[in-house]
Design a protein around this motif. Structure first.
Motif, PDB file in Angstrom:
ATOM      1  N   PHE A 186       0.836  -1.202   0.000  1.00 30.68           N
ATOM      2  CA  PHE A 186       0.000   0.000   0.000  1.00 30.68           C
ATOM      3  C   PHE A 186       0.874   1.256   0.000  1.00 30.68           C
ATOM      4  CE2 PHE A 186      -2.391  -3.033   2.908  1.00 30.68           C
ATOM      5  CZ  PHE A 186      -3.028  -3.673   1.860  1.00 30.68           C
ATOM      6  N   ASP A 187       1.933   1.230  -0.785  1.00 31.28           N
ATOM      7  CA  ASP A 187       2.879   2.345  -0.927  1.00 31.28           C
ATOM      8  C   ASP A 187       3.646   2.653   0.348  1.00 31.28           C
ATOM      9  OD1 ASP A 187       2.157   2.744  -3.633  1.00 31.28           O
ATOM     10  OD2 ASP A 187       0.416   3.915  -3.009  1.00 31.28           O
ATOM     11  N   VAL A 188       3.712   1.685   1.263  1.00 36.66           N
ATOM     12  CA  VAL A 188       4.485   1.834   2.492  1.00 36.66           C
ATOM     13  C   VAL A 188       5.644   0.837   2.433  1.00 36.66           C
ATOM     14  CG1 VAL A 188       4.438   1.616   5.008  1.00 36.66           C
ATOM     15  CG2 VAL A 188       2.445   2.538   3.806  1.00 36.66           C
ATOM     16  N   PRO A 189       6.888   1.287   2.657  1.00 37.94           N
ATOM     17  CA  PRO A 189       8.035   0.373   2.619  1.00 37.94           C
ATOM     18  C   PRO A 189       8.058  -0.540   3.848  1.00 37.94           C
ATOM     19  CG  PRO A 189       8.749   2.575   3.248  1.00 37.94           C
ATOM     20  CD  PRO A 189       7.278   2.671   2.933  1.00 37.94           C
ATOM     21  N   VAL A 190       7.397  -1.676   3.736  1.00 35.53           N
ATOM     22  CA  VAL A 190       7.282  -2.609   4.856  1.00 35.53           C
ATOM     23  C   VAL A 190       8.576  -3.414   5.004  1.00 35.53           C
ATOM     24  CG1 VAL A 190       5.972  -4.541   5.800  1.00 35.53           C
ATOM     25  CG2 VAL A 190       4.784  -2.731   4.560  1.00 35.53           C
ATOM     26  N   ASN A 191       9.114  -3.890   3.878  1.00 33.74           N
ATOM     27  CA  ASN A 191      10.417  -4.559   3.833  1.00 33.74           C
ATOM     28  C   ASN A 191      10.590  -5.654   4.881  1.00 33.74           C
ATOM     29  OD1 ASN A 191      11.217  -2.874   1.686  1.00 33.74           O
ATOM     30  ND2 ASN A 191      11.774  -1.273   3.135  1.00 33.74           N
ATOM     31  N   GLY A 192       9.633  -6.570   4.947  1.00 35.44           N
ATOM     32  CA  GLY A 192       9.776  -7.729   5.816  1.00 35.44           C
ATOM     33  C   GLY A 192       9.333  -7.533   7.248  1.00 35.44           C
ATOM     34  N   LYS A 193       8.767  -6.378   7.575  1.00 32.97           N
ATOM     35  CA  LYS A 193       8.266  -6.153   8.932  1.00 32.97           C
ATOM     36  C   LYS A 193       6.884  -6.796   9.062  1.00 32.97           C
ATOM     37  CE  LYS A 193       7.031  -2.558  12.195  1.00 32.97           C
ATOM     38  NZ  LYS A 193       7.917  -2.213  13.252  1.00 32.97           N
ATOM     39  N   ARG A 194       6.638  -7.448  10.170  1.00 31.69           N
ATOM     40  CA  ARG A 194       5.335  -8.061  10.421  1.00 31.69           C
ATOM     41  C   ARG A 194       4.307  -6.964  10.687  1.00 31.69           C
ATOM     42  NH1 ARG A 194       3.562 -10.550  15.736  1.00 31.69           N
ATOM     43  NH2 ARG A 194       1.549 -11.431  15.213  1.00 31.69           N
TER      44      ARG A 194
END
Length: 131
Positions: free
Chosen positions: A88-96
């Protein structure tokens, strides 16, 4: 479809998604399905779901609330997952992250023909961006 038959069809659909049984998706979703006001068709709907599973390898649809009023289903789905890259255009990069989706379906001839989805994207941003 009566109330129980509709609920059974919907839970079968959710099971199909969680198994990623794309060959069976047409048993639950109509050829001309619409998603949030746009005709995406069964092939486009499948592509959208496959993209979701690539972006979120541990994606699992969990029914939190289910209301059936034939020919409609209203559901609150919960997700607890670890997306790769952006979500959703948020850099989550493997975060739960945990979030919900409120979704409304219309069925015809035993299959989903319309989906209206509202995802709590702010919840994802709040979890990822908090320090």
């Amino acid at each position: 479809m009566n109330n129980q038959t509709l609920k059974d069809a919907y839970t079968g659909y959710i099971d199909c998604l969680n198994r990623q049984d794309w060959a069976a998706l047409g048993d639950f979703v109509g050829e001309d399905v619409q998603y949030n006001g746009e005709r995406v068709g069964l092939a486009g709907y499948r592509q959208m779901l496959e993209r979701d599973f690539r972006a979120i390898p541990d994606l699992r649809f969990v029914i939190d609330l289910l209301i059936s009023e034939p020919p409609h289903i209203a559901a609150r789905l919960t997700f607890d997952c670890t997306p790769v890259g952006e979500l959703f255009d948020v850099p989550v990069n493997g975060k739960r992250v945990q979030f919900t989706e409120n979704v409304f379906y219309t069925f015809a001839a035993g299959r989903i023909v319309n989906v209206e989805s509202v995802i709590d994207k702010a919840a994802v941003a709040a979890q990822v961006l908090k320090t």
